[in-house]
Design a protein around this motif. Structure first.
Motif, PDB file in Angstrom:
ATOM      1  N   SER A  22      43.722  74.165  15.579  1.00 32.56           N
ATOM      2  CA  SER A  22      42.688  75.085  15.118  1.00 32.56           C
ATOM      3  C   SER A  22      43.157  76.536  15.084  1.00 32.56           C
ATOM      4  N   ARG A  23      42.536  77.307  14.199  1.00 31.51           N
ATOM      5  CA  ARG A  23      42.785  78.752  14.156  1.00 31.51           C
ATOM      6  C   ARG A  23      42.230  79.421  15.403  1.00 31.51           C
ATOM      7  N   ASN A  24      41.239  78.782  16.030  1.00 32.93           N
ATOM      8  CA  ASN A  24      40.617  79.282  17.261  1.00 32.93           C
ATOM      9  C   ASN A  24      41.005  78.337  18.395  1.00 32.93           C
ATOM     10  N   PHE A  45      54.790  70.707  13.834  1.00 33.69           N
ATOM     11  CA  PHE A  45      54.172  71.156  12.602  1.00 33.69           C
ATOM     12  C   PHE A  45      52.661  71.017  12.739  1.00 33.69           C
ATOM     13  N   ALA A  46      51.956  72.129  12.576  1.00 32.88           N
ATOM     14  CA  ALA A  46      50.501  72.121  12.638  1.00 32.88           C
ATOM     15  C   ALA A  46      49.952  71.646  11.302  1.00 32.88           C
ATOM     16  N   VAL A  47      48.958  70.746  11.362  1.00 34.98           N
ATOM     17  CA  VAL A  47      48.331  70.233  10.147  1.00 34.98           C
ATOM     18  C   VAL A  47      46.832  70.504  10.239  1.00 34.98           C
ATOM     19  N   ASN A  48      46.342  71.290   9.290  1.00 33.82           N
ATOM     20  CA  ASN A  48      44.922  71.586   9.178  1.00 33.82           C
ATOM     21  C   ASN A  48      44.692  72.062   7.739  1.00 33.82           C
ATOM     22  N   PRO A  49      43.956  71.294   6.944  1.00 35.23           N
ATOM     23  CA  PRO A  49      43.766  71.669   5.545  1.00 35.23           C
ATOM     24  C   PRO A  49      42.949  72.946   5.350  1.00 35.23           C
ATOM     25  N   ASN A  50      42.363  73.459   6.422  1.00 35.81           N
ATOM     26  CA  ASN A  50      41.518  74.649   6.327  1.00 35.81           C
ATOM     27  C   ASN A  50      42.172  75.910   6.870  1.00 35.81           C
ATOM     28  N   ALA A  51      43.471  75.852   7.151  1.00 34.94           N
ATOM     29  CA  ALA A  51      44.152  77.014   7.718  1.00 34.94           C
ATOM     30  C   ALA A  51      45.534  77.168   7.102  1.00 34.94           C
ATOM     31  N   LEU A  61      48.810  71.605   4.878  1.00 34.79           N
ATOM     32  CA  LEU A  61      47.618  70.970   4.319  1.00 34.79           C
ATOM     33  C   LEU A  61      47.508  69.508   4.754  1.00 34.79           C
ATOM     34  N   ASP A  62      48.640  68.816   4.733  1.00 43.33           N
ATOM     35  CA  ASP A  62      48.690  67.399   5.085  1.00 43.33           C
ATOM     36  C   ASP A  62      50.120  67.047   5.466  1.00 43.33           C
ATOM     37  N   LEU A  63      50.361  65.812   5.834  1.00 46.28           N
ATOM     38  CA  LEU A  63      51.700  65.388   6.255  1.00 46.28           C
ATOM     39  C   LEU A  63      52.702  65.454   5.107  1.00 46.28           C
ATOM     40  N   SER A  65      53.010  67.616   2.912  1.00 50.14           N
ATOM     41  CA  SER A  65      53.420  69.002   2.668  1.00 50.14           C
ATOM     42  C   SER A  65      54.565  69.458   3.562  1.00 50.14           C
ATOM     43  N   ILE A  66      54.906  68.683   4.574  1.00 48.99           N
ATOM     44  CA  ILE A  66      55.946  69.084   5.524  1.00 48.99           C
ATOM     45  C   ILE A  66      57.307  68.715   4.956  1.00 48.99           C
ATOM     46  N   GLN A  67      58.047  69.730   4.565  1.00 46.76           N
ATOM     47  CA  GLN A  67      59.363  69.502   3.972  1.00 46.76           C
ATOM     48  C   GLN A  67      60.273  68.829   4.999  1.00 46.76           C
ATOM     49  N   GLY A  68      60.921  67.757   4.582  1.00 50.97           N
ATOM     50  CA  GLY A  68      61.807  67.017   5.476  1.00 50.97           C
ATOM     51  C   GLY A  68      61.093  65.958   6.294  1.00 50.97           C
ATOM     52  N   GLY A  69      59.758  65.927   6.208  1.00 42.63           N
ATOM     53  CA  GLY A  69      58.980  64.910   6.907  1.00 42.63           C
ATOM     54  C   GLY A  69      58.996  65.062   8.417  1.00 42.63           C
ATOM     55  N   VAL A  70      58.353  64.134   9.076  1.00 46.41           N
ATOM     56  CA  VAL A  70      58.299  64.116  10.542  1.00 46.41           C
ATOM     57  C   VAL A  70      58.571  62.699  11.029  1.00 46.41           C
ATOM     58  N   ASP A  71      58.873  62.607  12.317  1.00 48.22           N
ATOM     59  CA  ASP A  71      59.155  61.319  12.945  1.00 48.22           C
ATOM     60  C   ASP A  71      57.915  60.708  13.582  1.00 48.22           C
ATOM     61  N   ALA A  72      56.953  61.568  13.942  1.00 49.82           N
ATOM     62  CA  ALA A  72      55.786  61.106  14.683  1.00 49.82           C
ATOM     63  C   ALA A  72      54.610  62.045  14.424  1.00 49.82           C
ATOM     64  N   VAL A  73      53.391  61.528  14.677  1.00 53.13           N
ATOM     65  CA  VAL A  73      52.179  62.312  14.451  1.00 53.13           C
ATOM     66  C   VAL A  73      51.225  62.147  15.628  1.00 53.13           C
ATOM     67  N   VAL A  74      50.717  63.283  16.120  1.00 56.02           N
ATOM     68  CA  VAL A  74      49.622  63.272  17.087  1.00 56.02           C
ATOM     69  C   VAL A  74      48.356  63.571  16.293  1.00 56.02           C
ATOM     70  N   ILE A  75      47.394  62.665  16.363  1.00 56.52           N
ATOM     71  CA  ILE A  75      46.118  62.872  15.683  1.00 56.52           C
ATOM     72  C   ILE A  75      45.150  63.505  16.676  1.00 56.52           C
ATOM     73  N   GLY A  76      44.706  64.709  16.343  1.00 61.98           N
ATOM     74  CA  GLY A  76      43.790  65.436  17.203  1.00 61.98           C
ATOM     75  C   GLY A  76      42.510  65.822  16.485  1.00 61.98           C
ATOM     76  N   THR A  77      42.179  65.095  15.443  1.00 60.88           N
ATOM     77  CA  THR A  77      40.971  65.355  14.658  1.00 60.88           C
ATOM     78  C   THR A  77      39.853  64.428  15.128  1.00 60.88           C
ATOM     79  N   ARG A  78      38.715  64.526  14.487  1.00 58.76           N
ATOM     80  CA  ARG A  78      37.619  63.602  14.779  1.00 58.76           C
ATOM     81  C   ARG A  78      38.040  62.190  14.388  1.00 58.76           C
TER      82      ARG A  78
END
Length: 157
Positions: A22-24, A45-51, A61-63, A65-78
Motif C-alpha cells: 500500500s501507499r499508506n 517488487f511491489a504490485v498494486n494496480p492503484n499505485a 500494475l501486475d506480475l 509488468s515486472i521485467q525479467g519476471g519473478v521466482d515467487a509471489v506473496v499474495i497480500g490482497t483480499r
C-alpha cells in the motif's frame, strides 16, 4: 511437504513479488513483508494496480509488468483477488505462491489454492514468510507458534 520445508524453498527464491503493498504502509502486512524481504537482500517488487510508487520504489500494475519476471509471489490482497493472482502465476510459470494469513482470513482463498495446486504450483495457504528463517524475527516466530496452535498455519503444503 511440510510447511517449514515449503517455506525454506520459497525463501530460497531471490526475486519475489509482493501484492497488496500500500501507499499508506501503516497496518498493512504486505508492506511489512515487502520491507523485511528488501532488508534481507531479496530483490522485491511491489504490485498494486492503484499505485505508481510505494515505499520509495516503483510499483507494478501486475506480475506481467515486472521485467525479467519473478521466482515467487506473496499474495497480500483480499482473498477475492487471490485467484486472479494465482491464475497469472500459472500463466507466467511462477511456481511458488504464498497467501499471507496470520490472524483472521488474511489473503487465503480455497478456490485459488485448489486452482494453483491443480496446475502444479506450490501454494502455501496461510502464515507469513517472516515467520521462517532467513526472514524471521522473534515476534514473527512467536506468531508462528500461535498460528500453528490456532490452525491458521498449514502443516502440509
Amino acid at each position: 511437504m511440510n510447511v517449514k520445508q515449503a517455506a525454506s524453498e520459497f525463501l530460497a527464491s531471490r526475486r519475489i513479488a509482493v501484492t497488496g503493498v500500500s501507499r499508506n504502509p501503516q497496518g498493512h502486512g504486505s508492506n511489512v513483508v515487502y520491507q523485511r524481504l528488501r532488508e534481507r537482500g531479496y530483490e522485491v517488487f511491489a504490485v498494486n494496480p492503484n499505485a505508481a510508487e510505494v515505499e520509495g520504489d516503483r510499483c507494478y500494475l501486475d506480475l506481467r509488468s515486472i521485467q525479467g519476471g519473478v521466482d515467487a509471489v506473496v499474495i497480500g490482497t483480499r482473498p477475492e483477488s487471490a485467484e486472479g493472482t494465482v491464475r497469472e502465476c500459472a500463466e507466467l510459470g511462477i511456481e511458488q505462491v504464498w497467501m499471507h494469513r496470520s490472524f483472521g482470513g488474511g489473503s487465503v482463498s480455497r478456490t485459488a489454492t485448489e486452482y494453483g495446486r491443480a496446475r502444479g504450483l506450490r501454494v502455501i495457504d496461510g502464515g507469513c514468510p517472516l515467520m521462517f528463517d532467513p526472514a524471521a524475527d522473534p515476534g514473527h516466530k512467536a506468531i508462528r507458534m500461535f498460528c500453528r496452535l490456532s490452525g491458521t498455519l498449514p502443516r502440509q503444503v
